[in-house]
Design an enzyme around this catalytic site. Structure first.
Site, PDB file in Angstrom:
ATOM      1  N   CYS A 305       0.815  -1.221   0.000  1.00  0.00           N
ATOM      2  CA  CYS A 305       0.000   0.000   0.000  1.00  0.00           C
ATOM      3  C   CYS A 305       0.849   1.272   0.000  1.00  0.00           C
ATOM      4  O   CYS A 305       0.544   2.238  -0.707  1.00  0.00           O
ATOM      5  CB  CYS A 305      -0.987   0.009   1.161  1.00  0.00           C
ATOM      6  SG  CYS A 305      -0.273  -0.314   2.785  1.00  0.00           S
ATOM      7  N   ASP A 429      -7.540   5.360  -1.564  1.00  0.00           N
ATOM      8  CA  ASP A 429      -7.164   4.139  -0.847  1.00  0.00           C
ATOM      9  C   ASP A 429      -6.396   3.189  -1.777  1.00  0.00           C
ATOM     10  O   ASP A 429      -6.960   2.671  -2.747  1.00  0.00           O
ATOM     11  CB  ASP A 429      -8.429   3.450  -0.317  1.00  0.00           C
ATOM     12  CG  ASP A 429      -8.123   2.399   0.733  1.00  0.00           C
ATOM     13  OD1 ASP A 429      -7.012   1.858   0.706  1.00  0.00           O
ATOM     14  OD2 ASP A 429      -8.996   2.144   1.582  1.00  0.00           O
ATOM     15  N   HIS A 431      -5.521   0.207  -1.190  1.00  0.00           N
ATOM     16  CA  HIS A 431      -5.820  -1.198  -0.902  1.00  0.00           C
ATOM     17  C   HIS A 431      -6.836  -1.803  -1.870  1.00  0.00           C
ATOM     18  O   HIS A 431      -7.146  -2.994  -1.779  1.00  0.00           O
ATOM     19  CB  HIS A 431      -6.340  -1.335   0.536  1.00  0.00           C
ATOM     20  CG  HIS A 431      -5.382  -0.810   1.564  1.00  0.00           C
ATOM     21  ND1 HIS A 431      -5.438   0.479   2.042  1.00  0.00           N
ATOM     22  CD2 HIS A 431      -4.331  -1.397   2.183  1.00  0.00           C
ATOM     23  CE1 HIS A 431      -4.463   0.654   2.930  1.00  0.00           C
ATOM     24  NE2 HIS A 431      -3.784  -0.457   3.032  1.00  0.00           N
TER      25      HIS A 431
END
Length: 472
Positions: A305, A429, A431
């Site tokens: 990440c 994000d 992820h």
């Protein structure tokens, strides 16, 4: 500068015309002055072509053909000089019509977007009506250099949907004439013997309502050698000398042209901004690409990440023209940390996490970009950082990497109220593991506005705030 019609009202239309103009001339390479005169004479012929009745504008992907110098004569006959730009766009078949093989016909009007693009092609008629005189041949033997190339005409004007095509094409012909003058200047300025550099027109969208500006650069000359020209442009348009507005990487990307690399750009633009009492929104400035898990045939699910957040940041510096190098891969990021002595050699090719301190080091090593680090002892304290974060986006405008525990995210902006202290964070994000589906990404919150309870209230966080270089 791009021409427009300030008197008209209504939704904006960008009218863009592209096409090759044949540039052919004989040059006597022994006489530089004579070569310059011959090049200028060739441009005079091109000016005459653009102003002649042989000049044709065609509306891309439609049956529409227009002769702008014949009182805006057009086919189909329904199109008249008083036809509006919006009506002209209705002759372009929709995807639905194309998929079922329907003949191109005028489609019904739909609600127009705030800005639409009308693409035209520039052509020249080669036939002439009536009988032609017999050709006359003459032979003249002397040494010369025959130059044959095509000029990549690319002109843009901004007008409105309800402006007539007669008024619009008058502006477009003026823009074409101006672009030919600029191309001539570039070719003459960069002559080296009988070798000429091809002119390269580029469009730049400037801030503070300065509009869309067209600049002609010499093709093949790197940005590093065009600094003086950029300084003159900054003075001309009263721009600060700390942002590379006129570097090629900042060229305007037209909304109807998809990016070829497959990455989503600026997904946050489709989001509704939060409304706070006496609040203001402070956002990333410029363009970035969304990097996340599982892209580029790389399985980094569960450990990559921070790498992805760094790649998003690197894409911002690349697309704003601050750096020319490609966005680094995971291995290149790891190798950079090995090279500076931060990690052992075995780190390259591993699946080890990195944090904001490593992000700071890699940005400095690979991009020569400095960063500030903000330490937050617990997530609950992030809510008090509104002023610092707002100031960062106001002055630097770069994406922020935030790491805490085993998670990393990218902060793209904040909505903050100075009076109440209320705050929201715009989070990208890394992820996410799916495809480049903007609707899924925004509907599911992979790019979205988050409340302060988004952060682990007891974990510590480090934020890497990249600083924007002051370059022109």
């Amino acid at each position: 500068m791009v021409h427009g019609d300030p008197q008209s009202s209504g939704p904006e239309t960008i009218v863009r015309i592209r096409g090759p103009l044949e540039f052919k001339c004989l040059l006597d390479s022994r006489d530089a002055l004579q070569m310059q005169k011959e090049i200028s004479r060739t441009f005079e012929k091109l000016h005459s072509q653009v102003k002649s009745e042989s000049c044709i504008f065609t509306v891309c992907n439609s049956p529409v053909i227009i002769w702008p110098n014949r009182d805006v004569c057009a086919t189909p006959e329904e199109i008249t000089p008083n036809t509006s730009c919006e009506e002209l766009q209705q002759w372009i078949p929709t995807n639905e019509q194309e998929s079922v093989g329907k003949r191109a016909v005028k489609r019904k009007s739909k609600k127009s977007p705030a800005t639409s693009v009308l693409n035209l092609s520039l052509m020249m008629e080669v036939t002439r009506p009536g009988p032609l005189p017999a050709p006359v041949l003459s032979r003249n033997v002397h040494k010369s250099h025959f130059l044959s190339t095509t000029l990549p005409i690319d002109c843009v004007i901004r007008t409105t949907c309800n402006n007539t095509i007669k008024a619009t094409f008058k502006l477009l012909l003026e823009a074409l004439t101006h672009q030919l003058h600029e191309m001539e200047k570039v070719m003459l300025q960069h002559m080296k013997g009988a070798n000429l550099l091809l002119p390269e027109p580029l469009h730049f969208l400037l801030p503070d309502s300065k509009g869309l500006v067209t600049v002609v650069y010499p093709a093949g000359v790197p940005d590093s050698q065009l600094e003086m020209q950029r300084k003159e442009l900054h003075q001309q348009y009263e721009l600060p000398n700390e942002w590379p507005y006129f570097k090629r990487a900042n060229a305007y990307h037209f909304p109807n042209e998809p990016y070829k690399d497959g990455y989503l750009r600026n997904p946050h633009l489709v989001l509704t901004q939060p409304s706070l009492d006496n609040g203001k929104v402070y956002l990333v400035q410029g363009i970035y690409s969304y990097y996340h898990y599982m892209q580029d045939h790389m399985d980094d699910n569960g450990w990559g990440c921070a790498y992805r957040s760094l790649q998003t940041i690197c894409s911002w510096f690349q697309q704003q023209g601050y750096v020319e190098r490609a966005v680094p891969t995971h291995k290149e990021i790891q190798q950079a940390l090995v090279d500076i002595g931060d990690k052992p050699a075995a780190f390259v090719g591993s699946r080890q996490w990195i944090g904001s301190i490593e992000i700071q080091a890699v940005l400095n090593q690979l991009l020569q970009v400095t960063s500030k680090i903000m330490f937050v002892s617990q997530g609950s304290d992030l809510a008090s950082k509104g002023r610092e974060l707002a100031n960062h986006f106001l002055t630097e405008g770069t994406p922020i990497m935030i790491g805490g525990g085993v998670l990393a995210h990218t902060i793209l902006g904040v909505a903050w109220s100075e009076t109440t202290g209320e705050i929201r964070y715009l989070i990208l994000d890394p992820h996410y593991t799916g495809g480049e589906d903007l609707q899924v990404i925004t509907d599911k919150g992979w790019c979205g506005w988050k409340r302060p309870d988004f952060w682990d209230q007891t974990a510590y966080y480090n934020l890497c705030l990249p600083q924007r270089p002051k370059v022109i």
